[in-house]
Scaffold this motif. Structure first.
Motif, PDB file in Angstrom:
ATOM      1  N   PHE A 147       0.856  -1.188   0.000  1.00 19.62           N
ATOM      2  CA  PHE A 147       0.000   0.000   0.000  1.00 19.62           C
ATOM      3  C   PHE A 147       0.890   1.235   0.000  1.00 19.62           C
ATOM      4  O   PHE A 147       1.825   1.298   0.802  1.00 19.62           O
ATOM      5  CB  PHE A 147      -0.920   0.030   1.228  1.00 19.62           C
ATOM      6  CG  PHE A 147      -1.888   1.179   1.215  1.00 19.62           C
ATOM      7  CD1 PHE A 147      -3.082   1.066   0.520  1.00 19.62           C
ATOM      8  CD2 PHE A 147      -1.587   2.368   1.853  1.00 19.62           C
ATOM      9  CE1 PHE A 147      -3.969   2.129   0.491  1.00 19.62           C
ATOM     10  CE2 PHE A 147      -2.463   3.432   1.829  1.00 19.62           C
ATOM     11  CZ  PHE A 147      -3.659   3.302   1.141  1.00 19.62           C
ATOM     12  N   PRO A 148       0.679   2.195  -0.887  1.00 19.30           N
ATOM     13  CA  PRO A 148      -0.377   2.174  -1.908  1.00 19.30           C
ATOM     14  C   PRO A 148      -0.036   1.224  -3.053  1.00 19.30           C
ATOM     15  O   PRO A 148       1.144   0.938  -3.301  1.00 19.30           O
ATOM     16  CB  PRO A 148      -0.409   3.632  -2.388  1.00 19.30           C
ATOM     17  CG  PRO A 148       0.953   4.144  -2.131  1.00 19.30           C
ATOM     18  CD  PRO A 148       1.443   3.468  -0.891  1.00 19.30           C
ATOM     19  N   ALA A 149      -1.078   0.757  -3.704  1.00 17.13           N
ATOM     20  CA  ALA A 149      -0.891  -0.197  -4.796  1.00 17.13           C
ATOM     21  C   ALA A 149      -0.439   0.536  -6.054  1.00 17.13           C
ATOM     22  O   ALA A 149      -0.732   1.714  -6.241  1.00 17.13           O
ATOM     23  CB  ALA A 149      -2.193  -0.955  -5.059  1.00 17.13           C
ATOM     24  N   GLU A 150       0.277  -0.173  -6.889  1.00 17.01           N
ATOM     25  CA  GLU A 150       0.736   0.374  -8.162  1.00 17.01           C
ATOM     26  C   GLU A 150      -0.170  -0.159  -9.266  1.00 17.01           C
ATOM     27  O   GLU A 150      -0.376  -1.367  -9.384  1.00 17.01           O
ATOM     28  CB  GLU A 150       2.185  -0.009  -8.417  1.00 17.01           C
ATOM     29  CG  GLU A 150       3.155   0.602  -7.405  1.00 17.01           C
ATOM     30  CD  GLU A 150       4.597   0.253  -7.730  1.00 17.01           C
ATOM     31  OE1 GLU A 150       4.801  -0.429  -8.757  1.00 17.01           O
ATOM     32  OE2 GLU A 150       5.495   0.669  -6.976  1.00 17.01           O
ATOM     33  N   TYR A 151      -0.687   0.774 -10.083  1.00 18.79           N
ATOM     34  CA  TYR A 151      -1.637   0.371 -11.129  1.00 18.79           C
ATOM     35  C   TYR A 151      -1.307   1.152 -12.392  1.00 18.79           C
ATOM     36  O   TYR A 151      -1.063   2.369 -12.346  1.00 18.79           O
ATOM     37  CB  TYR A 151      -3.071   0.636 -10.677  1.00 18.79           C
ATOM     38  CG  TYR A 151      -4.116   0.285 -11.710  1.00 18.79           C
ATOM     39  CD1 TYR A 151      -4.449  -1.038 -11.963  1.00 18.79           C
ATOM     40  CD2 TYR A 151      -4.744   1.278 -12.442  1.00 18.79           C
ATOM     41  CE1 TYR A 151      -5.394  -1.375 -12.911  1.00 18.79           C
ATOM     42  CE2 TYR A 151      -5.696   0.965 -13.390  1.00 18.79           C
ATOM     43  CZ  TYR A 151      -6.022  -0.361 -13.633  1.00 18.79           C
ATOM     44  OH  TYR A 151      -6.959  -0.686 -14.577  1.00 18.79           O
ATOM     45  N   VAL A 152      -1.322   0.451 -13.518  1.00 19.92           N
ATOM     46  CA  VAL A 152      -1.020   1.060 -14.812  1.00 19.92           C
ATOM     47  C   VAL A 152      -2.321   1.219 -15.584  1.00 19.92           C
ATOM     48  O   VAL A 152      -3.034   0.238 -15.821  1.00 19.92           O
ATOM     49  CB  VAL A 152      -0.015   0.203 -15.603  1.00 19.92           C
ATOM     50  CG1 VAL A 152       0.268   0.849 -16.959  1.00 19.92           C
ATOM     51  CG2 VAL A 152       1.271   0.020 -14.812  1.00 19.92           C
ATOM     52  N   MET A 153      -2.617   2.471 -15.949  1.00 22.49           N
ATOM     53  CA  MET A 153      -3.833   2.741 -16.715  1.00 22.49           C
ATOM     54  C   MET A 153      -3.554   2.575 -18.205  1.00 22.49           C
ATOM     55  O   MET A 153      -2.531   3.041 -18.717  1.00 22.49           O
ATOM     56  CB  MET A 153      -4.341   4.162 -16.435  1.00 22.49           C
ATOM     57  CG  MET A 153      -4.831   4.390 -15.024  1.00 22.49           C
ATOM     58  SD  MET A 153      -5.501   6.050 -14.794  1.00 22.49           S
ATOM     59  CE  MET A 153      -6.847   6.036 -15.983  1.00 22.49           C
ATOM     60  N   ASP A 154      -4.488   1.901 -18.897  1.00 22.15           N
ATOM     61  CA  ASP A 154      -4.367   1.690 -20.334  1.00 22.15           C
ATOM     62  C   ASP A 154      -5.762   1.777 -20.937  1.00 22.15           C
ATOM     63  O   ASP A 154      -6.396   0.764 -21.242  1.00 22.15           O
ATOM     64  CB  ASP A 154      -3.712   0.327 -20.611  1.00 22.15           C
ATOM     65  CG  ASP A 154      -3.512   0.076 -22.104  1.00 22.15           C
ATOM     66  OD1 ASP A 154      -3.554   1.054 -22.874  1.00 22.15           O
ATOM     67  OD2 ASP A 154      -3.331  -1.090 -22.501  1.00 22.15           O
ATOM     68  N   GLU A 155      -6.253   2.998 -21.058  1.00 14.67           N
ATOM     69  CA  GLU A 155      -7.626   3.190 -21.532  1.00 14.67           C
ATOM     70  C   GLU A 155      -7.786   2.802 -23.002  1.00 14.67           C
ATOM     71  O   GLU A 155      -8.886   2.442 -23.430  1.00 14.67           O
ATOM     72  CB  GLU A 155      -8.041   4.646 -21.321  1.00 14.67           C
ATOM     73  CG  GLU A 155      -8.126   5.046 -19.853  1.00 14.67           C
ATOM     74  CD  GLU A 155      -8.649   6.456 -19.679  1.00 14.67           C
ATOM     75  OE1 GLU A 155      -8.787   7.153 -20.719  1.00 14.67           O
ATOM     76  OE2 GLU A 155      -8.915   6.860 -18.528  1.00 14.67           O
ATOM     77  N   GLU A 156      -6.719   2.895 -23.771  1.00 16.43           N
ATOM     78  CA  GLU A 156      -6.837   2.545 -25.188  1.00 16.43           C
ATOM     79  C   GLU A 156      -6.995   1.041 -25.383  1.00 16.43           C
ATOM     80  O   GLU A 156      -7.711   0.592 -26.289  1.00 16.43           O
ATOM     81  CB  GLU A 156      -5.600   3.040 -25.943  1.00 16.43           C
ATOM     82  CG  GLU A 156      -5.485   4.561 -25.968  1.00 16.43           C
ATOM     83  CD  GLU A 156      -4.273   5.011 -26.763  1.00 16.43           C
ATOM     84  OE1 GLU A 156      -3.521   4.127 -27.235  1.00 16.43           O
ATOM     85  OE2 GLU A 156      -4.091   6.249 -26.912  1.00 16.43           O
ATOM     86  N   GLY A 157      -6.354   0.264 -24.550  1.00 15.02           N
ATOM     87  CA  GLY A 157      -6.422  -1.177 -24.715  1.00 15.02           C
ATOM     88  C   GLY A 157      -7.350  -1.873 -23.758  1.00 15.02           C
ATOM     89  O   GLY A 157      -7.275  -3.086 -23.577  1.00 15.02           O
ATOM     90  N   GLN A 158      -8.267  -1.121 -23.115  1.00 14.54           N
ATOM     91  CA  GLN A 158      -9.116  -1.741 -22.100  1.00 14.54           C
ATOM     92  C   GLN A 158     -10.261  -2.549 -22.691  1.00 14.54           C
ATOM     93  O   GLN A 158     -10.814  -3.437 -22.026  1.00 14.54           O
ATOM     94  CB  GLN A 158      -9.685  -0.669 -21.174  1.00 14.54           C
ATOM     95  CG  GLN A 158     -10.626   0.303 -21.843  1.00 14.54           C
ATOM     96  CD  GLN A 158     -11.089   1.399 -20.905  1.00 14.54           C
ATOM     97  OE1 GLN A 158     -10.615   1.499 -19.785  1.00 14.54           O
ATOM     98  NE2 GLN A 158     -12.028   2.206 -21.357  1.00 14.54           N
ATOM     99  N   GLY A 159     -10.630  -2.260 -23.924  1.00  6.36           N
ATOM    100  CA  GLY A 159     -11.707  -3.019 -24.547  1.00  6.36           C
ATOM    101  C   GLY A 159     -13.033  -2.827 -23.833  1.00  6.36           C
ATOM    102  O   GLY A 159     -13.449  -1.711 -23.547  1.00  6.36           O
ATOM    103  N   HIS A 160     -13.711  -3.966 -23.547  1.00  2.10           N
ATOM    104  CA  HIS A 160     -15.000  -3.895 -22.858  1.00  2.10           C
ATOM    105  C   HIS A 160     -14.816  -3.794 -21.351  1.00  2.10           C
ATOM    106  O   HIS A 160     -15.807  -3.684 -20.619  1.00  2.10           O
ATOM    107  CB  HIS A 160     -15.844  -5.123 -23.197  1.00  2.10           C
ATOM    108  CG  HIS A 160     -15.288  -6.401 -22.628  1.00  2.10           C
ATOM    109  ND1 HIS A 160     -14.193  -7.052 -23.178  1.00  2.10           N
ATOM    110  CD2 HIS A 160     -15.662  -7.134 -21.544  1.00  2.10           C
ATOM    111  CE1 HIS A 160     -13.918  -8.138 -22.478  1.00  2.10           C
ATOM    112  NE2 HIS A 160     -14.789  -8.221 -21.478  1.00  2.10           N
TER     113      HIS A 160
END
Length: 1284
Positions: free
Chosen positions: A46-59
């Motif tokens: 904590f805190p968690a590490e997260y990678v955002m990928d809105e282009e490849g998120q699909g549904h």
């Protein structure tokens, strides 16, 4: 979720939010999160590490980066949305039941559901929120579900049909509409109907409307949707308003004719408003009856100081005092760290030691309190019960005379301008209060490090000085004598000081220079003489006092003017103006004699004149000692010494006396006779400088002396600049011209003395070599009376130093000193003169008081005859032990009646001053423009709201008209058919008349006083809630139009549910098998069970009875005991609501009822004390749980004498298609409060079950009862013509 995160981000960036980080918790489905594998950590993190990928998120969906926390719900599915909705609903419900301290008040956390666009999961979320009583704000225009709900929210329930919803879905869900099944559309219709049915929880936000207005309406609905009623409901709304600082809502929605607040009920929220610095609420509470004198108790004041703003300077000073406090012994009882005597210690440092402590240190076992009425408070603030803050303590003395003063000080020390202004307007000793505030703020500003806070404090201090001037001006205009009494009246509330003393200590020059104050000082200056006496008359009578008998001098009192001569002589020579001029003459005589001795008669053996000087000086020493030890206010020797030496002129006097003693000592030693004369000559200069203080009384010379004193400071700082140039040039010149000068005196002459004289034009003769002569100097520096010769050629007898360099240095030196520095000094003098000249009159008038006070208390005889007065004082103080008393002219203690009348007169004129200030404020052009702008904005808002209301209202009226026409048409058709058949037809075929649902001016969003269900909603509603109570069974969704059995509903496939009731002995079999149920006799008395319905014969289909009111979405008997009708009894026990005098309370002209209700600890609602009965019993089981057994038979008699108000079907959530509840409601009303049966009933009320509560509840449409019980209660209120 993304919109919420962006909104929080924008709020944090664009606002001055400083209350810590906004916690934003997102609840999402684990199976729909893109890149969720990155969140898995074997050891946790904590805190968690997260990678955002809105282009490849699909549904799938990425988590929003603007949220601070996430709760991820996993049910093992992948890509399925809405899994988190049940958990989120329970979490919201749990959070809404918690309490949180906000703004000093403990409130339940309000929850609002904001709807933006959305799909099926959003609709389910809204449905759960509405079901749990959470208000929803739907943003119209955001798309999909939000727009569907927004467009049908204003329609009657009867018009929210499957076909209409289907048409809306085809518009807003074009992409998925073809995939929606008929059952899915029916489910959506049912949910939307239930949402619209509770439209009091629904707010439609339209962008064209004012956002503030919508937030106001959403807040109003949120506050009224909680589980509160009556006082608790209003109190909850008020606490929310204070916590959110929405005084506009409090004015328009809470403080109305609908609720009359007692002042004591507002004390807790008033305290919270004070702590959280919300002046508008303080003003509102004062307007609604709160009295500060009743609010402030010892504990309340202590609580306020314990909750001081940690950033204020007073808090840090208080902590320093606490740090110096000795530790309490272990055996001593615990006490709060901050005590009022600690506060008093800091306040005395700010107000000055001339004041008495405002809060005395309590004695052992004693605790002073303020004897005031006490409200009944049940509110917790920051974990401390405010109930204890308002308890009476008989037997304790009051700790203060003016609680308003205490609140004013508390606000001032925190520099809260608006709050202090409101409280000051409530004060009675307002001039003293304003001057004390000015003093406190100026003292705090001396230690304030923050520049902005310092400027605010000084500006606020100046503002309170102007307020004191304004009120005093009003008083002086009305009555000069009474206004002057206000100046010298001893104020017990402000530490036994006076207004004049406060103004002097605060250095409020504008107040002291006021014409009224100066007239009073002039009156004191002239004593008992008339102020219009010419000064020449006074001087003539001083030189020849027998002229007093001729009437040359006029007196203010007639008895002195026409009385005998001795009192007149005494009054004349006791006047400060006479004492002053006698001392002037005496001082001039002393200086003349002193000068004569120094210049003419200074013999080795002292002469008679010199002895006379010694005697004269001894009288001056005695007078200085008298001033040092004169202590009429009993401050103590140390304080008097500090006050004495704080005066510059006293320091000068002591210095002159000590120097005279030193000179006299040397003079009496023959070997030191000449040094003694030198010292005495210098001392003569100091005695002459003392004349400047005497001249300060002059209106002409006094201001000039002030300017000279200020210029002396400029000269002092100028000398530092000048010394740099003088020393630098002198050292350079000396080093260039002279080689190894060893004589210190000639070094000083060359470096400093000659350089300084050069400024004034005395040039060194040898600096340029033109006037060089060896006869004027000593070549080797051996001649003590000649300077050493500069560097020269011994053969040619010419200067050898670089003449060009010394000339350049001299030119530069004269350029900077004569032109630059001297002109700088002239500019500084000019600036000081211009700056001081503007305030010279104020400064002179302020300093004039010190001289007047000095001579007002000075003995009348001048030195050296003053020794006789000193001898008299010595006998009185030391021998006879008579204490010193201050002259009443500068400090007087009034009688209580006179003081009360004077303060009342001051309050009256203070109100006049405030009204004048408000009028002048309104007349300012800026204020007029602002008022016009506010009026225009209000008109625009009203016009916009009216334009929005009109179309919706017209649509409702047209819909109502269409329904009326359709009903009329059906009625005419039925009449024609009946006439044709020769009969009147069956009762079931008669159409019910159409209700009048809308009227002009009715809002689309009814308030909390309207029924939760539409008037036209004729079908059972509670029996069709999707979630069956106390189970996990979900009903088949049944829209309104599909409720009647006669209406075809081909897809209707309800689940079968029968609860195994082990808590009851007589229940029907469990299961859907027909064999166990075949022995049941419907529409008849089946053994001990009566299965007959009040509505006639019901249909039995496939061995199971059908609910006569239609479909419910669930088969079986549910949690009920029997198939078919389950009969109950509902006794409605009422009495008239009465006030303390025994009179019946009324509301809207109608009388008010109270009803007896019960509540189980696990239930959220109250209920009537009725329900099912055991076979053969008359009283319901629930009623037996709250009545003692010995009263059961008596209550059965009351039932037989009661009035039946209803008999029939009950719309209960436990009803199913095959089992339902029917009840008989009997009203038992006690019209007389002295009825013996009522007294016996109250005495026998006792909840046998600890989890059961019973109480008398005021009858109102907002009463927190079950919906079906409310319907019965409304019938009872109608029966007795009571308010509902």
């Amino acid at each position: 979720m993304k919109q919420v995160g962006e909104a929080v981000r924008d709020f944090t960036l664009s606002s001055s939010h400083n209350e810590g980080e906004v916690v934003t918790v997102g609840v999402a489905t684990w199976g729909t999160v893109h890149n969720r594998e990155d969140l898995i950590h074997p050891l946790g993190g904590f805190p968690a590490e997260y990678v955002m990928d809105e282009e490849g998120q699909g549904h799938l969906t990425c988590l929003d980066s603007n949220h601070s926390h996430f709760i991820l719900v996993d049910d093992g599915t992948h890509g399925r949305y809405g899994v988190e909705i049940p958990l989120r609903t329970r979490l919201e419900k749990f959070i809404s039941e918690q309490t949180k301290e906000r703004g000093g008040v403990a409130i339940k956390i309000p929850i609002v559901c904001v709807v933006l666009e959305g799909g099926p999961g959003t609709l389910h979320t809204i449905y759960n929120a509405i079901t749990n009583g959470t208000p929803c704000v739907v943003v119209e225009g955001s798309g999909r579900v939000a727009d569907v709900i927004a467009q049908v929210a204003g329609l009657p329930i009867s018009e929210v049909t499957i076909s209409r919803i289907q048409q809306k879905l085809s518009v807003f869900f074009q992409e998925v509409f073809e995939t929606l099944t008929e059952s899915r559309i029916a489910e959506w219709t049912k949910k939307i109907q239930d949402i619209v049915r509770r439209r009091q929880l629904l707010t439609i936000f339209r962008e064209c409307r004012d956002g503030n207005t919508e937030r106001k309406r959403a807040f109003h609905k949120a506050s009224r949707s909680h589980d509160h009623f009556g006082h608790e409901n209003w109190d909850h709304q008020l606490k929310l308003a204070v916590a959110w600082n929405r005084v506009d809502i409090a004015r328009s929605e809470i403080f109305t004719d609908e609720r009359q607040w007692k002042p004591s009920e507002l004390h807790p929220v008033m305290t919270a408003a004070l702590i959280s610095n919300k002046p508008e609420f303080v003003k509102l509470f004062l307007e609604n009856g709160v009295r500060l004198k009743e609010l402030v108790t010892w504990d309340t004041l202590l609580y306020l100081y314990q909750n001081l703003d940690p950033s204020c300077l007073f808090h840090s000073k208080l902590q320093k005092v606490l740090a110096e406090e000795p530790e309490r012994p272990v055996c001593a009882p615990p006490a709060p760290r901050v005590q009022m005597h600690h506060v008093a210690q800091v306040l005395r440092e700010l107000l000055g030691d001339f004041t008495q402590p405002l809060y005395p240190r309590p004695r052992t076992g004693d605790r002073p309190r303020l004897l005031l009425p006490v409200p009944n408070i049940k509110l917790n603030v920051q974990g401390v019960s405010l109930r204890s803050l308002y308890k009476r303590s008989p037997g304790h003395v009051a700790f203060t005379m003016d609680p308003v003063r205490d609140l004013l000080i508390w606000a001032i020390i925190q520099n809260r301008r608006e709050l202090a202004e409101i409280i000051w307007a409530q004060s009675q000793d307002c001039i003293a209060a304003a001057l004390a505030c000015s003093k406190i703020l100026k003292e705090l500003s001396k230690e304030e490090e923050d520049t902005d806070s310092l400027e605010e404090m000084l500006a606020l201090a100046d503002e309170y000085e102007h307020r004191a001037i304004g009120v005093f001006t009003e008083c002086h205009r009305k009555d000069e004598d009474r206004a002057q009494k206000l100046l010298t009246r001893v104020s017990e509330a402000w530490g036994k000081t006076t207004c004049l003393q406060l103004a002097l200590e605060a250095k409020d020059m504008k107040f002291v220079s006021h014409g009224g104050v100066q007239a009073f000082l002039t009156k004191v200056w002239w004593g008992q003489l008339c102020v219009d006496n010419g000064l020449w008359r006074v001087i003539v009578c001083m030189l020849a006092f027998p002229l007093l008998y001729t009437g040359l001098i006029s007196f203010r009192e007639r008895r002195l003017q026409a009385g005998p001569g001795l009192p007149r002589v005494r009054a004349f020579f006791n006047a400060p103006v006479v004492i002053f001029h006698l001392n002037i003459l005496s001082y001039f005589a002393f200086l003349c004699l002193f000068a004569y001795v120094l210049m003419v008669d200074f013999q080795p053996t002292p002469s008679c004149c010199e002895y006379l000087i010694y005697f004269w000086l001894f009288s001056l020493v005695c007078e200085e000692l008298r001033q040092l030890f004169y202590d009429p206010d009993e401050f103590g020797l140390m304080k008097m010494a500090l006050l004495y030496f704080s005066d510059f002129w006293n320091k000068l006097d002591i210095g002159a006396i000590l120097l005279f003693i030193a000179g006299l000592t040397c003079r009496l030693i023959p070997a030191l006779l000449y040094p003694g004369r030198i010292i005495l000559s210098l001392d003569f200069i100091m005695f002459c400088l003392r004349l400047m203080h005497i001249f300060t009384i002059s209106k002409t010379l006094g201001p000039k002396i002030i300017i000279v004193k200020r210029m002396m400071k400029d000269v002092f700082f100028f000398l530092f600049l000048l010394a740099v140039w003088v020393v630098s040039f002198g050292v350079a010149k000396q080093a260039i011209l002279i080689h190894n000068e060893s004589r210190v005196d000639w070094i000083f002459r060359g470096v400093v003395y000659q350089s300084y004289l050069t400024i004034f034009g005395q040039m060194p003769a040898y600096i340029d070599g033109v006037n060089f002569s060896l006869d004027q100097c000593s070549p080797n520096g051996t001649d003590p009376y000649k300077p050493k010769c500069p560097e020269s050629d011994a053969v040619r007898h010419e200067p050898a130093f670089p003449e060009w360099l010394t000339v350049i240095l001299l030119c530069l030196y004269l350029l900077f000193t004569n032109i630059l520095l001297l002109n700088l000094l002239i500019a500084m003098f000019n600036y000081t003169f211009q700056q001081v000249q503007e305030h010279t009159d104020q400064i002179w008038k302020f300093q004039r008081h010190d001289l007047i006070e000095e001579y007002q208390g000075r003995p009348p005889a001048p030195p050296p005859f003053i020794l006789l007065s000193h001898l008299h004082l010595f006998i009185k103080r030391v021998v006879l032990k008579i204490p010193a008393r201050r002259r009443k002219q500068l400090k007087s203690k009034l009688e209580k009646n006179e003081e009360a009348a004077l303060l009342s007169w001051e309050i009256y004129l203070k109100e006049s001053y405030l009204q004048n200030q408000q009028y002048q404020q309104k007349q300012r052009p800026e204020q007029k423009i602002q008022d016009i702008g506010n009026k225009v904005s209000t008109m625009v808002d009203l016009l916009e709201m009216e334009s929005l209301k009109r179309p919706g209202s017209m649509e409702q009226r047209l819909a109502s008209l269409e329904e009326q026409v359709a009903q009329t048409s059906r009625a005419l058709h039925w009449v024609m058919k009946a006439l044709r058949d020769g009969g009147f037809g069956s009762e079931e075929g008669i159409p019910a008349p159409a209700p009048q649902k809308a009227s002009e001016g009715q809002d689309l969003e009814p308030d909390g006083r309207q029924e939760e269900e539409d008037v036209g909603d004729t079908h059972h509603v509670n029996a069709r809630h999707l979630l069956y109570p106390n189970s996990h069974v979900t009903r088949f969704p049944v829209p309104n139009e599909k409720v009647p059995w006669e209406t075809a509903f081909l897809i209707y496939d309800p689940p079968f549910y029968t609860d195994d009731r082990k808590d009851r002995g007589l229940v029907d079999p469990v299961g859907n098998a027909l064999e166990p149920l075949s022995g049941i006799s419907y529409n008849a008395v089946d053994g001990p069970i009566d299965r007959r319905s009040f509505h006639g014969v019901y249909v039995v289909q496939d061995g199971l009875p059908l609910n006569p009111m239609g479909r419910t979405g669930l088969r079986g008997r549910g949690s009920l005991g029997c198939f078919g009708p389950n009969h109950t009894l509902q006794p409605v026990i009422t009495r008239w609501r009465r006030n303390q005098d025994g009179a019946i309370c009324r509301k809207s002209i109608k009388k008010m009822l109270e009803v007896l209700v019960v509540k189980h600890s696990l239930s959220e609602h109250w209920a009537l004390p009725g329900g099912s009965r055991e076979p053969g019993e008359i009283l319901p089981r629930k009623l037996k749980q709250v009545l003692r057994r010995e009263f059961w038979s008596s209550f059965q008699n009351l039932l037989t004498q009661g009035t039946e108000v209803y008999r029939g079907y009950v719309d209960d959530p436990r009803n199913t298609d095959n089992a339902w509840i029917e009840t008989v409601a009997i009203s038992i009303h006690f019209s007389d409060q002295s009825d013996m049966d009522l007294k016996r009933l109250n005495s026998h009320l006792h909840a046998c079950d600890p989890g059961m509560s019973v109480r008398w509840q005021v009858v109102d449409r907002r009463i927190p009862l079950y919906a079906n019980h409310k319907t019965i209660l409304q019938k009872v209120a109608t029966l007795y013509g009571a308010f509902y």
